[in-house]
Design a protein around this motif. Structure first.
Motif, PDB file in Angstrom:
ATOM      1  N   GLU A   1       0.588  -1.310   0.148  1.00 60.03           N
ATOM      2  CA  GLU A   1      -0.025   0.115   0.091  1.00 60.03           C
ATOM      3  C   GLU A   1       0.765   1.153   0.036  1.00 60.03           C
ATOM      4  OE1 GLU A   1      -2.301  -0.997   3.459  1.00 60.03           O
ATOM      5  OE2 GLU A   1      -4.097  -1.118   2.175  1.00 60.03           O
TER       6      GLU A   1
ATOM      7  N   SER B   1       2.341   1.824  -3.415  1.00 59.47           N
ATOM      8  CA  SER B   1       1.214   2.263  -4.422  1.00 59.47           C
ATOM      9  C   SER B   1       0.946   3.587  -4.360  1.00 59.47           C
ATOM     10  CB  SER B   1       0.045   1.182  -4.313  1.00 59.47           C
ATOM     11  OG  SER B   1       0.090  -0.035  -4.646  1.00 59.47           O
ATOM     12  N   GLU B   2       0.906   4.048  -2.873  1.00 66.54           N
ATOM     13  CA  GLU B   2       0.266   5.458  -2.674  1.00 66.54           C
ATOM     14  C   GLU B   2       1.646   6.427  -3.173  1.00 66.54           C
ATOM     15  OE1 GLU B   2      -2.408   8.167  -1.600  1.00 66.54           O
ATOM     16  OE2 GLU B   2      -2.516   5.783  -1.397  1.00 66.54           O
TER      17      GLU B   2
ATOM     18  N   MET C   1      -0.685   5.736   5.127  1.00 68.71           N
ATOM     19  CA  MET C   1      -0.339   4.226   4.987  1.00 68.71           C
ATOM     20  C   MET C   1       0.356   3.861   6.168  1.00 68.71           C
ATOM     21  SD  MET C   1      -2.052   3.060   2.511  1.00 68.71           S
ATOM     22  CE  MET C   1      -3.320   4.365   2.738  1.00 68.71           C
TER      23      MET C   1
END
Length: 382
Positions: free
Chosen positions: A166, A169-170, A272
């Motif tokens: 995550e 991806s962020e 995140m």
């Protein structure tokens, strides 16, 4: 001032993710060259077949070397683990304080992450270039409670999936944008759980207090018996004793020609990290944006923040993590994460430097360094 204006003033006094152009001296880009940076920057190209967080714990344990002076003061060097989204690619780095530490990291990464490639960044820049027209946003990550309340312990709350999936991806952004996560770590003495009479009690004292129940009420105070969760938290806290640990700083930086994009990436990546949470101890990470309501002071704080990141400064922010906890926020991922544009290594053993390194290092030559004159300011943290 009207009530509405007063309310607005109070609201805008809270830290915000407000990206700002920093206007480096002379209107030149911010460039940190490897030759001008203390220590050694190592680039890591991970081989997909590894154990991720588990191997990360092994690596950290192998480099937990505490040094003290004759008074017993911790004089250990600090190092950093970093993830960069730069020039459209996600890459992994370690920054070692000394050449000896860099050699050790190379060996230990090779031992713990089989077939991964580690090499020194000899030339070029030691931190992503920030152009003068880019907007910059940043944040610190801090523990919500004192260090003895762990985020995780001995994998008792292991991750169902690698949290780096995550986070990376962020981090994906526009190809001309930059996002950096930086974890600076410094080994803690074995006595870190003994407490500090000026700051907090020892782990034993905290565990004892949890088992005694909680004082509730004001007009008619009474003691509420310890719940099962309190008892479980006390046991978890006690298990911190004897664990190897590190003092830690965590920073997030985003820069983009689009103000909204810089703000979104900084806020999103920090968010995140907030998912690192222990439900038993109710310990987690909280993000503190680098901010000031006045634009000029906000730019000064962000400029100092960028300088500290590029210099790999360590500042005592009273955050300590055990090896297992730190491995969660500083490790080399594996094929479990499916984020595109990661600089993986696809072949097994060998020391060939990737073909793009020459281009990567030469990219620094497009700009003229002038960041040496950037003020470092005080040590107020942000």
């Amino acid at each position: 001032m009207s009530p509405f204006e007063r309310l607005t003033e109070v609201f805008h006094s809270s830290p915000q993710y407000e990206a700002t152009q920093l206007d480096f001296e002379g209107g030149e880009p911010f460039v940190q060259r490897q030759a001008d940076t203390p220590g050694t920057l190592l680039r890591i190209r991970p081989y997909k077949e590894n154990e991720g967080v588990v191997d990360g714990a092994g690596l950290l344990q192998s480099v937990h070397d505490v040094t003290t002076n004759f008074r017993g003061k911790n004089t250990s060097d600090h190092h950093s683990f970093e993830v960069w989204f730069d020039e459209g690619k996600i890459c992994f780095y370690m920054h070692a304080a000394t050449d000896a530490a860099a050699d050790k990291f190379r060996r230990r990464v090779g031992n713990n992450y089989a077939n991964s490639e580690v090499f020194r960044v000899e030339d070029g820049h030691a931190f992503p270039i920030i152009e003068p027209d880019e907007y910059v946003a940043g944040a610190w990550l801090e523990m919500e409670k004192i260090p003895y309340y762990p985020i995780r312990h001995d994998n008792s709350e292991g991750f169902e999936t690698d949290p780096y999936g995550e986070i990376t991806s962020e981090m994906l952004s526009l190809d001309d944008s930059t996002v950096v996560t930086q974890v600076v770590f410094r080994p803690a003495k074995q006595s870190w759980t003994d407490g500090d009479r000026f700051k907090h009690n020892s782990v034993d004292e905290l565990a004892y207090a949890l088992r005694q129940g909680t004082s509730v009420g004001w007009l008619n105070p009474r003691t509420r018996p310890a719940s099962e969760k309190d008892k479980q938290a006390a046991k978890t806290i006690e298990q911190q004793r004897g664990q190897q640990a590190f003092h830690v700083n965590i920073r997030v930086l985003a820069a983009s020609s689009e103000q909204d994009e810089a703000e979104a990436r900084a806020r999103g990546v920090a968010g995140m990290f907030r998912k690192y949470y222990n439900a038993v101890t109710e310990q987690g990470l909280d993000d503190i944006p680098v901010w000031h309501r006045r634009k000029r002071k906000r730019a000064n704080r962000l400029r100092r923040f960028v300088q500290r990141m590029s210099d790999r400064d360590w500042i005592d922010r009273r955050m300590i993590m055990t090896v297992d906890e730190l491995a969660g926020v500083a490790h080399i991922p594996n094929a479990e994460i499916e984020t595109p544009n990661i600089d993986w290594r696809y072949t097994q053993r060998g020391d060939r430097v990737p073909a793009d390194v020459g281009q990567y290092n030469e990219s620094a030559d497009r700009s003229t360094p002038n960041q040496q004159n950037v003020a470092t300011g005080g040590r107020d943290g942000i």
